[in-house]
Design an enzyme around this catalytic site. Structure first.
Site, PDB file in Angstrom:
ATOM      1  CG  HIS A  66      -2.113  -0.881   1.163  1.00  0.00           C
ATOM      2  ND1 HIS A  66      -2.456  -1.557   2.267  1.00  0.00           N
ATOM      3  CD2 HIS A  66      -2.777  -1.437   0.113  1.00  0.00           C
ATOM      4  CE1 HIS A  66      -3.467  -2.526   1.788  1.00  0.00           C
ATOM      5  NE2 HIS A  66      -3.736  -2.458   0.467  1.00  0.00           N
ATOM      6  CD  GLU A  69      -0.526   0.286   4.441  1.00  0.00           C
ATOM      7  OE1 GLU A  69      -1.739   0.460   4.294  1.00  0.00           O
ATOM      8  OE2 GLU A  69       0.057  -0.597   4.629  1.00  0.00           O
ATOM      9  NE  ARG A 126      -6.340  -0.074   0.610  1.00  0.00           N
ATOM     10  CZ  ARG A 126      -6.304  -0.835   1.964  1.00  0.00           C
ATOM     11  NH1 ARG A 126      -5.792  -0.005   2.994  1.00  0.00           N
ATOM     12  NH2 ARG A 126      -6.685  -2.000   1.991  1.00  0.00           N
ATOM     13  CG  HIS A 196       0.156  -3.855   5.271  1.00  0.00           C
ATOM     14  ND1 HIS A 196      -0.954  -3.562   4.124  1.00  0.00           N
ATOM     15  CD2 HIS A 196       0.261  -5.115   5.010  1.00  0.00           C
ATOM     16  CE1 HIS A 196      -0.868  -4.481   3.184  1.00  0.00           C
ATOM     17  NE2 HIS A 196      -0.392  -5.384   3.433  1.00  0.00           N
ATOM     18  CD  GLU A 270      -2.717  -2.274   9.329  1.00  0.00           C
ATOM     19  OE1 GLU A 270      -1.713  -1.640   8.901  1.00  0.00           O
ATOM     20  OE2 GLU A 270      -3.810  -2.093   8.910  1.00  0.00           O
TER      21      GLU A 270
HETATM   22  N1  LIG Z   1      -5.074  -9.791   4.427  1.00  0.00           N
HETATM   23  C1  LIG Z   1      -5.859  -8.917   5.011  1.00  0.00           C
HETATM   24  C2  LIG Z   1      -5.180  -8.735   6.317  1.00  0.00           C
HETATM   25  C3  LIG Z   1      -6.103  -7.771   7.332  1.00  0.00           C
HETATM   26  C4  LIG Z   1      -6.054  -6.365   6.615  1.00  0.00           C
HETATM   27  C5  LIG Z   1      -4.932  -5.743   6.381  1.00  0.00           C
HETATM   28  C6  LIG Z   1      -5.011  -4.105   5.963  1.00  0.00           C
HETATM   29  C7  LIG Z   1      -3.686  -3.624   5.881  1.00  0.00           C
HETATM   30 SE1  LIG Z   1      -3.743  -1.670   5.352  1.00  0.00          SE
HETATM   31  C8  LIG Z   1      -5.814  -4.070   4.788  1.00  0.00           C
HETATM   32  O1  LIG Z   1      -5.446  -4.754   3.684  1.00  0.00           O
HETATM   33  O2  LIG Z   1      -6.580  -3.620   4.509  1.00  0.00           O
HETATM   34 ZN   LIG Z   2      -1.887  -1.795   4.174  1.00  0.00          ZN
HETATM   35 ZN   LIG Z   3      -3.226  -0.751   7.210  1.00  0.00          ZN
END
Ligand SMILES: NCCCCC[C@@H](C[SeH])C(=O)O
Ligand SMILES: [Zn+2]
Ligand SMILES: [Zn+2]
Length: 308
Positions: A66, A69, A126, A196, A270
């Protein structure tokens, strides 16, 4: 064929790096920086080429899927630097490097990342920067584009949405490249880790369903150990949990896809923070974030090593 050639070169490079690290940690007399004699270098290169034959197990770490990030690519680059210069300073890392190659992809979403640097008004972009057919908007959410319950609840078929899943699974060339490499190496890749931000979480499958995975208990306890390692390193609190239950349903994610491919130890981090600065994390927080993330990655890698 070109990708295959690249992959081979990549493996050679990874093998060479591994060999040089082994060389440097076992007998410092051979200074890989080249001050050693021609013959020592020649023999060490022969050892490196020998070590390439048997494929070592590997741990995959990717960053920058993304665009906004920025702390994520910062971690991957910092991790490479640490792994290369670790020597005796970090015994755990030295031991891990004897057993694993680390395949690190610092920025998956290169066009998106570059766009956030060159377009300050779109610092919070993003998605990718692709457009398919006559779509009205640009960009696919690469973390909804993997072939794992693709475009179910938690993603959108509308190309102007932030969670647009793309026209079909692996439609994004970057996703296709990652998926192909991981598929081709799934027998030696023993852990899949994707970085992330933000929220300070250690997530594991599934995100495409509220149901628990068959390894839920083991992954939960490992995620808890990773969070404890972070707490010990910087006192920061990261919450461990299955993706769907901990934040939201999110289909087509790289972690769920890797897990269903058979790579059991699959985690999404995260990183910092919890909303004070969000994606605009100040530079002073880069180093401590990298240190805490490293402590968690080492915790996971040690568990993988003990459970090979
Ligand atoms: N594979 C999805 C793991 C959980 C969501 C992770 C977040 C990172 Se910004 C997303 O992709 O919205
Ligand atoms: Zn992400
Ligand atoms: Zn995220």
């Amino acid at each position: 064929a070109q990708l295959r050639q690249l992959t081979i070169q990549h493996k050679v490079l990874m093998g060479d790096v591994q060999g040089i690290i082994e060389k440097q940690t076992t007998n410092d007399t051979v200074n890989a920086r080249g001050s050693s004699s021609y013959y020592e270098n020649y023999h060490s290169m022969k050892e490196i080429s020998k070590s390439k034959e048997k494929s070592k197990n590997a741990i995959w770490i990717d960053c920058g899927i993304h665009a906004r990030e920025w702390i994520s690519p910062a971690f991957c680059l910092w991790f490479i630097g640490h792994a290369i210069h670790v020597r005796e300073r970090d015994r755990t890392m030295t031991t891990l490097l004897e057993h694993f190659d680390f395949y690190v992809m610092p920025v998956i979403n290169v066009d998106g990342y570059e766009y956030t640097w060159s377009h300050p008004s779109n610092r919070l972009w993003r998605k990718s920067r692709s457009s398919h057919g006559n779509s009205k908007c640009i960009g696919t959410d690469m973390n909804r584009n993997f072939d794992a319950h693709w475009c179910g609840p938690g993603a959108s078929h509308f190309e102007c949405q932030e969670i647009y899943c793309g026209p079909y699974p692996e439609s994004e060339p970057e996703v296709k490249a990652v998926a192909r490499f991981v598929r081709d190496h799934k027998d030696i890749i023993k852990a899949y880790i994707t970085m992330h931000s933000y929220s300070q979480l250690v997530l594991f499958p599934y995100s495409y369903t509220m149901n628990k995975s068959k390894d839920h208990e083991e992954l939960e306890s490992l995620a808890q150990k990773a969070a404890k390692a972070i707490k010990r390193t910087t006192w920061k609190t990261y919450r461990p949990g299955a993706g769907a239950q901990t934040i939201y349903l999110a289909p087509g994610g790289s972690d769920d896809w890797a897990y269903d491919l058979g790579i059991k130890y699959s985690f999404t981090f995260e990183l910092r923070d919890t909303g004070t600065y969000g994606f605009l994390l100040p530079p002073r927080e880069i180093k401590p974030t990298c240190l805490e993330a490293l402590s968690a990655v080492k915790e996971i890698a040690q568990h993988v090593l003990q459970n090979l």
